[in-house]
Scaffold this motif. Structure first.
Motif, short mmCIF file in Angstrom:
data_model
loop_
_atom_site.label_atom_id
_atom_site.label_comp_id
_atom_site.label_asym_id
_atom_site.label_seq_id
_atom_site.Cartn_x
_atom_site.Cartn_y
_atom_site.Cartn_z
N VAL A 101 27.82 -36.34 -34.63
CA VAL A 101 27.42 -37.05 -33.42
C VAL A 101 26.15 -36.46 -32.81
CG1 VAL A 101 28.15 -37.71 -31.10
CG2 VAL A 101 29.83 -37.63 -32.96
N LEU A 102 26.12 -35.15 -32.65
CA LEU A 102 24.99 -34.44 -32.03
C LEU A 102 24.74 -33.15 -32.80
CD1 LEU A 102 26.27 -34.52 -28.31
CD2 LEU A 102 24.51 -36.04 -29.25
N THR A 103 23.50 -32.76 -32.86
CA THR A 103 23.15 -31.42 -33.33
C THR A 103 22.25 -30.78 -32.28
OG1 THR A 103 23.38 -31.83 -35.71
CG2 THR A 103 21.85 -30.09 -35.06
N ARG A 104 22.48 -29.51 -31.99
CA ARG A 104 21.64 -28.86 -30.99
C ARG A 104 21.32 -27.43 -31.40
NH1 ARG A 104 25.47 -27.41 -25.69
NH2 ARG A 104 26.93 -26.03 -26.77
N VAL A 105 20.19 -26.95 -30.89
CA VAL A 105 19.82 -25.54 -30.95
C VAL A 105 19.86 -25.02 -29.51
CG1 VAL A 105 18.04 -23.85 -31.52
CG2 VAL A 105 18.36 -25.87 -32.97
N VAL A 106 20.50 -23.87 -29.32
CA VAL A 106 20.65 -23.29 -27.99
C VAL A 106 19.69 -22.12 -27.83
CG1 VAL A 106 22.24 -22.19 -26.37
CG2 VAL A 106 23.07 -23.99 -27.89
N PHE A 107 18.78 -22.25 -26.87
CA PHE A 107 17.77 -21.21 -26.63
C PHE A 107 18.19 -20.23 -25.53
CE2 PHE A 107 15.43 -25.16 -27.77
CZ PHE A 107 15.05 -24.79 -29.05
N LYS A 108 18.95 -20.72 -24.57
CA LYS A 108 19.41 -19.89 -23.45
C LYS A 108 20.85 -20.27 -23.12
CE LYS A 108 17.02 -19.22 -19.77
NZ LYS A 108 16.33 -19.55 -18.49
N ASP A 109 21.62 -19.29 -22.68
CA ASP A 109 23.01 -19.55 -22.29
C ASP A 109 23.09 -19.97 -20.83
OD1 ASP A 109 24.08 -18.99 -24.82
OD2 ASP A 109 24.13 -16.84 -24.40
N THR A 110 22.27 -20.96 -20.48
CA THR A 110 22.29 -21.50 -19.12
C THR A 110 22.70 -22.96 -19.18
OG1 THR A 110 19.90 -21.91 -19.33
CG2 THR A 110 20.59 -19.91 -18.16
N LYS A 111 23.16 -23.49 -18.07
CA LYS A 111 23.68 -24.85 -18.04
C LYS A 111 22.56 -25.87 -17.88
CE LYS A 111 26.97 -27.90 -15.71
NZ LYS A 111 27.47 -28.39 -17.01
N PRO A 112 22.49 -26.85 -18.76
CA PRO A 112 21.49 -27.90 -18.58
C PRO A 112 21.79 -28.76 -17.36
CG PRO A 112 22.31 -27.86 -20.85
CD PRO A 112 23.22 -26.99 -20.04
N VAL A 113 20.73 -29.13 -16.64
CA VAL A 113 20.89 -30.02 -15.49
C VAL A 113 20.08 -31.30 -15.66
CG1 VAL A 113 21.40 -28.13 -13.91
CG2 VAL A 113 19.03 -28.87 -14.22
N GLN A 114 19.24 -31.34 -16.70
CA GLN A 114 18.39 -32.51 -16.92
C GLN A 114 17.99 -32.57 -18.39
OE1 GLN A 114 15.19 -33.35 -14.03
NE2 GLN A 114 13.82 -33.50 -15.79
N TYR A 115 17.86 -33.80 -18.90
CA TYR A 115 17.46 -34.01 -20.30
C TYR A 115 16.24 -34.92 -20.34
CZ TYR A 115 22.17 -32.24 -21.12
OH TYR A 115 23.30 -31.47 -21.11
N GLU A 116 15.29 -34.54 -21.19
CA GLU A 116 14.05 -35.31 -21.30
C GLU A 116 13.77 -35.65 -22.76
OE1 GLU A 116 10.00 -34.16 -19.38
OE2 GLU A 116 9.88 -33.58 -21.50
N LEU A 117 13.36 -36.88 -23.02
CA LEU A 117 13.02 -37.31 -24.36
C LEU A 117 11.91 -36.43 -24.93
CD1 LEU A 117 13.63 -39.60 -26.45
CD2 LEU A 117 11.72 -40.86 -25.40
N ALA A 118 12.11 -35.90 -26.14
CA ALA A 118 11.11 -35.05 -26.79
C ALA A 118 10.05 -35.93 -27.45
CB ALA A 118 11.78 -34.15 -27.82
N LEU A 119 8.80 -35.64 -27.16
CA LEU A 119 7.69 -36.45 -27.66
C LEU A 119 6.62 -35.56 -28.27
CD1 LEU A 119 7.43 -38.88 -24.61
CD2 LEU A 119 8.40 -39.41 -26.86
N LYS A 120 5.78 -36.18 -29.13
CA LYS A 120 4.78 -35.42 -29.88
C LYS A 120 3.34 -35.72 -29.45
CE LYS A 120 7.76 -34.97 -33.92
NZ LYS A 120 7.89 -35.10 -35.39
N GLY A 121 3.16 -36.73 -28.62
CA GLY A 121 1.83 -36.99 -28.09
C GLY A 121 1.09 -38.13 -28.76
#
Length: 249
Positions: A101-121
């Motif tokens: 369903v989902l795959t993620r990489v965790v960079f920090k053990d903090t709680k997400p509060v917002q999600y933004e579409l990843a773009l390349k420009g």
């Protein structure tokens, strides 16, 4: 933010869409990773090792059709270089029938509060202006990967050398197929006998190319940055199956 190659018009549109909320995801993906069930389907978390980001410039693509053959651009946002855990959320859609369903990489053990579409420009942002919910990356071989731009170069060299030594070969049939099957034997949970994931170590390097089953196969899949309360990127998420609407049988 890596924006040296991007036009001012694109940046202006990106900033406007951001202020209008058109780049945000409404799903709380971190909450999904903490659930044991969704829409009546059991959920499991599958750790698949670590991924190394020597530069923090990230590329997400289909590893078999795009990693070596396409000039992949990295996302405009970057992360702190390092080695981070990668994991996949798995749904049991029927008895012993699992899809990722989902795959993620965790960079920090903090709680997400917002999600933004990843773009390349380079994307056509008018698609978002016209009401499209996301822009994603194409999958043509049923797999996805998330790597550093340095890993892209290393994999291209590995791919070049492999085909130089196997000019009539097919790198999946003659090389990766066995690795997937061996991993399924070693880690049978949530995998079919032919294998649904590997974390491939490029020979003679410390770089890894995770290759993960992409939901229901070929298609277009969105990627999201997760930000914590401090405004720092704490995760990156690939969404293979929508978690906001119950999937059709």
């Amino acid at each position: 933010m890596n924006t040296s190659h991007i036009t001012k018009e694109w940046i202006d549109t990106f900033n406007r869409l951001g202020s209008e909320g058109k780049l945000k995801a409404t799903t709380d993906y971190d909450a999904i990773f903490n659930l044991d069930e969704l829409f009546g389907k059991k959920l499991y978390t599958l750790p698949i090792g670590h991924v190394v980001f020597p530069t923090g410039h990230i590329v997400v693509c289909d590893p078999l059709t795009h990693l070596a053959a396409v000039d992949n651009k990295s996302y405009i946002r970057t992360v702190e270089p390092g080695t981070y855990p990668i994991e996949t959320k798995v749904a049991e859609l029927d008895t012993d029938y699992y899809r990722y369903v989902l795959t993620r990489v965790v960079f920090k053990d903090t709680k997400p509060v917002q999600y933004e579409l990843a773009l390349k420009g380079h994307e056509d942002l008018s698609e978002l202006d016209d009401g499209e919910s996301y822009i994603g990356f194409p999958v043509d071989a049923g797999l996805a990967t998330i790597v550093d731009k340095v890993t892209v170069d290393a994999y291209k060299e590995f791919d070049r050398q492999w085909y130089e030594n196997n000019p009539d070969g097919n790198i999946y049939d003659d090389y990766f197929d066995e690795l997937f099957k061996l991993n399924a034997l070693a880690n049978p949970k949530f995998q079919r006998s032919g294998g649904d994931w590997i974390n491939f170590n490029i020979p003679d390097t410390n770089l890894y190319v995770p290759m993960v089953q992409s939901g229901f196969g070929d298609g277009l899949y969105p990627v999201y940055w997760a930000f914590d309360e401090e405004g720092d990127i704490c995760q990156i998420i690939i969404e293979f199956i929508s978690c906001s609407d119950e999937p059709e049988e």
